[in-house]
Design a protein around this motif. Structure first.
Motif, PDB file in Angstrom:
ATOM      1  N   LEU A 199       1.289  -1.037  -0.335  1.00 30.83           N
ATOM      2  CA  LEU A 199      -0.370  -0.087   0.150  1.00 30.83           C
ATOM      3  C   LEU A 199       0.790   0.606  -0.005  1.00 30.83           C
ATOM      4  CD1 LEU A 199      -3.088  -0.918   2.201  1.00 30.83           C
ATOM      5  CD2 LEU A 199      -2.757  -0.894  -0.081  1.00 30.83           C
ATOM      6  N   LEU A 225       1.963   1.931  -3.751  1.00 27.86           N
ATOM      7  CA  LEU A 225       1.018   2.540  -4.765  1.00 27.86           C
ATOM      8  C   LEU A 225       1.442   4.350  -3.879  1.00 27.86           C
ATOM      9  CD1 LEU A 225      -1.964  -0.052  -4.028  1.00 27.86           C
ATOM     10  CD2 LEU A 225       0.035  -0.157  -5.369  1.00 27.86           C
ATOM     11  N   LEU A 274       4.049   4.978  -5.777  1.00 29.11           N
ATOM     12  CA  LEU A 274       3.748   5.526  -7.192  1.00 29.11           C
ATOM     13  C   LEU A 274       3.107   6.347  -7.836  1.00 29.11           C
ATOM     14  CD1 LEU A 274       3.170   2.012  -8.157  1.00 29.11           C
ATOM     15  CD2 LEU A 274       5.370   2.669  -8.596  1.00 29.11           C
ATOM     16  N   GLU A 275       2.548   6.802  -7.035  1.00 32.07           N
ATOM     17  CA  GLU A 275       1.334   8.226  -7.072  1.00 32.07           C
ATOM     18  C   GLU A 275       2.481   9.216  -6.692  1.00 32.07           C
ATOM     19  OE1 GLU A 275      -1.193   8.840  -9.246  1.00 32.07           O
ATOM     20  OE2 GLU A 275      -1.692  10.355  -7.968  1.00 32.07           O
ATOM     21  N   ARG A 291       3.670   9.399 -10.379  1.00 35.07           N
ATOM     22  CA  ARG A 291       3.853  11.080 -10.968  1.00 35.07           C
ATOM     23  C   ARG A 291       3.366  11.921 -11.277  1.00 35.07           C
ATOM     24  NH1 ARG A 291      -1.726  12.002 -12.796  1.00 35.07           N
ATOM     25  NH2 ARG A 291      -2.451  11.506 -10.646  1.00 35.07           N
ATOM     26  N   LEU A 322      -3.070  -7.018  -5.224  1.00 36.10           N
ATOM     27  CA  LEU A 322      -2.959  -5.999  -6.220  1.00 36.10           C
ATOM     28  C   LEU A 322      -1.892  -5.221  -6.800  1.00 36.10           C
ATOM     29  CD1 LEU A 322      -2.268  -3.369  -4.066  1.00 36.10           C
ATOM     30  CD2 LEU A 322      -4.245  -3.565  -3.027  1.00 36.10           C
ATOM     31  N   TRP A 376      -1.421  -5.999 -10.218  1.00 36.14           N
ATOM     32  CA  TRP A 376      -2.265  -5.309 -10.865  1.00 36.14           C
ATOM     33  C   TRP A 376      -1.639  -3.655 -10.831  1.00 36.14           C
ATOM     34  CZ3 TRP A 376      -6.672  -7.116  -7.644  1.00 36.14           C
ATOM     35  CH2 TRP A 376      -7.205  -8.222  -7.846  1.00 36.14           C
ATOM     36  N   SER A 422      -0.143  -0.585 -12.231  1.00 35.23           N
ATOM     37  CA  SER A 422       0.877   0.257 -13.647  1.00 35.23           C
ATOM     38  C   SER A 422       2.384   0.919 -13.048  1.00 35.23           C
ATOM     39  CB  SER A 422       0.028   1.009 -14.113  1.00 35.23           C
ATOM     40  OG  SER A 422       0.503   1.625 -15.305  1.00 35.23           O
ATOM     41  N   PRO A 423       3.194   0.101 -12.939  1.00 33.96           N
ATOM     42  CA  PRO A 423       3.998  -0.625 -13.393  1.00 33.96           C
ATOM     43  C   PRO A 423       3.601  -1.892 -12.663  1.00 33.96           C
ATOM     44  CG  PRO A 423       5.259   0.223 -12.814  1.00 33.96           C
ATOM     45  CD  PRO A 423       4.615   1.176 -12.693  1.00 33.96           C
ATOM     46  N   PRO A 424       3.077  -3.413 -12.978  1.00 28.97           N
ATOM     47  CA  PRO A 424       3.317  -4.136 -11.667  1.00 28.97           C
ATOM     48  C   PRO A 424       4.858  -3.679 -10.493  1.00 28.97           C
ATOM     49  CG  PRO A 424       2.661  -5.087 -14.219  1.00 28.97           C
ATOM     50  CD  PRO A 424       3.400  -3.546 -14.177  1.00 28.97           C
ATOM     51  N   GLN A 432       7.710  -5.074 -12.310  1.00 27.56           N
ATOM     52  CA  GLN A 432       8.559  -4.211 -13.344  1.00 27.56           C
ATOM     53  C   GLN A 432       8.543  -3.145 -13.109  1.00 27.56           C
ATOM     54  OE1 GLN A 432       6.164  -4.280 -17.177  1.00 27.56           O
ATOM     55  NE2 GLN A 432       5.346  -6.688 -16.136  1.00 27.56           N
TER      56      GLN A 432
END
Lengths: 340, 340
Positions: free
Chosen positions: B253, B256, B259-260, B263, B283, B286, B288-290, B332
């Motif tokens: 978590l 994630l 990752l955000e 971005r 998750l 799932w 992006s990227p995995p 990835q």
């Protein structure tokens, strides 16, 4: 009143025993799901119990306060939301949630029914599936009510169920995209044999028509609601100059697949491509960017289903269908169409 | 042998009744969790049952075949994996999984214990929590075994538990990054008061030392394992020219959230920033990227815990701790450091 019920119950049992030509203890064995009764006798007694409308009164002292939730696919990302909903209402009623897996969408594993009859739950919440006629009859005879949570929109007319507004959800998702100026809008809906997929697709068509836009058959796809299917359709859709500028992905998992395809194709979301999911499972807000999606009130649906079970006016007899509203949740995966 | 056990059980009960100065039916009431016994009497009888090592024999006929899994936080993304593990072993043993929520990590809701004593499950799997001494004693007296699934690595020495190798997981995650040439590697571990957070942090330190790299205190953060905490720490870490080129995010978590943040900061993963998660919940594949992440065998841990409950050599007496291995899963979100 309770005494009257009990009395009329006893009279019914005596009648059933007499008509079936068996003893009262045999009727009792059938009611308790015991195995030492022949198939023929069991079937005969069950039919007669059904005909005479026999409903065993709830014996709260002897019955363990369980509410049973039955999945055929515990893998589902929805499972946790549904369990939480059942748990919320179970807790209000000081009941415990028991969780079982059925065999397939249409037939539970053979050991399931004797287990339920032995556990004697207050009721059974079935997720996404139906039961064969004889099993429904046996549950009715044992006065174990049954409710189906049916987000697929394909209810058994015989059993109370809770669904949600799929057509309206598809319409809202697509209108959001056309309102943002998108004209080439693709849809990846669910499997062709599920009514919820068709309802979402029809909602999409209506929204396109309302915006005065043509639908392009190449932009309309059937997926299977999983990530990989969203990824594969999107890899194909996003290949070439005539690509859509927006995708209504049909499920949050398919939307995650579309996000990954966009990354692989070098497209930024939402600058180059808008994506709308469906379901609003918890991970929708954790994706990058957070997903605009249609909220399907899974937890609330499970709560409603559980309340239907526990309502005093025997829900086993009054067949009911409730559809809860869906609503669009706008996050960061959609944006106004950039000048192309 | 069963008869001998039953005989010695009866003798023990008679002894306990005599020593406590109460009748056998009163001892029986205590064993069955009935409320019509005074607190003092109950405490005295329970202590004596404990002293005399009384274990009620399993009465499979009268006991409903339930295995109870207790969460204090059903919200957790781990819950489904753990439920699946318990369900797998329950099914092998033709038992049903009952799911309850406890009040807090340290004290269950007051109605929980009487409920368990009434339901009489084959055993109780506690997730991530401990129980007060008197409740453990009452479960022991009722011969309801208890096992803790403890990914936090902070086991109650009194209760059998299953954990996983947190230090080794932290080491593997960090070595993967240093092997890819990263030198500025940040870590966002979990809460400072959880041993698993400290173990993962120490694994990170050792991997950095093994690679001959200095650790920078500004790159070491405590989070709370949730998305927002990963996002906020990463927004801060990725601000400025001296930013890390890789982040070990401590949980999927938190990854994630990283990752955000990447971005939002305009950094590509993995080209500009490598990210490693921890847990390998569904998750993770799932995103992006995995996500490259450390697989924590949650389902397997729950299976082991449930097997410990059901083992014939009364697991309530033999205190045991099992730690299952973790392993790195490369997807990835990580790449070799680009020439800076």
């Amino acid at each position: 009143m309770h005494d009257d019920d009990e009395m009329s119950g006893r009279i019914t049992l005596a009648t059933v025993a007499k008509e079936a030509g068996v003893s009262m203890p045999t009727v009792s064995k059938v009611l308790n799901g015991r195995s030492d009764v022949s198939r023929t006798t069991r079937a005969k007694v069950e039919r007669l119990l059904d005909v005479h409308g026999y409903r065993r009164r709830t014996q709260s002292a002897s019955r363990s306060p369980l509410i049973e939730i039955v999945f055929h696919e515990l893998e589902s990302i929805w499972a946790m939301e549904l369990i939480r909903g059942v748990e919320n209402v179970a807790k209000e009623n000081r009941a415990t949630v028991a969780l079982t897996e059925s065999g397939t969408r249409h037939t539970p594993a053979p050991e399931w029914l004797p287990g339920v009859l032995q556990r004697r739950p207050l009721g059974v919440v079935l997720v996404f599936s139906t039961l064969p006629e004889d099993i429904k009859r046996q549950l009715r005879a044992a006065a174990i009510p049954l409710v189906v949570i049916d987000p697929a929109g394909d209810p058994d007319p015989d059993v109370p169920s809770v669904g949600s507004a799929n057509w309206a959800g598809g319409l809202a998702a697509t209108r959001h995209l056309t309102d943002l100026g998108h004209e080439r809008v693709a849809i990846i809906t669910g499997p062709e044999d599920m009514l919820c997929s068709l309802a979402r697709l029809d909602g999409y068509r209506s929204a396109m028509a309302m915006a005065g836009l043509e639908t392009d058959p190449r932009l309309m796809r059937f997926g299977d609601f999983h990530v990989q299917s969203g990824f594969e359709h999107a890899m194909d859709l996003l290949n070439g100059p005539d690509r859509p500028t927006a995708v209504f992905a049909g499920s949050d998992l398919q939307a995650l697949g579309v996000l990954e395809a966009a990354r692989v194709r070098g497209l930024r979301v939402p600058e180059d491509l808008s994506v709308v999911g469906y379901d609003d499972v918890p991970l929708a807000q954790w994706s990058s960017p957070p997903l605009t999606t249609v909220h399907q009130p899974l937890r609330h649906m499970a709560e409603e289903a559980t309340r239907m079970l526990l309502r005093p006016d025997d829900p086993g007899t009054a067949t009911q269908r409730i559809e809860l509203a869906t609503r669009l949740v706008v996050r960061q995966s959609t944006a106004r169409l950039q000048g192309v």
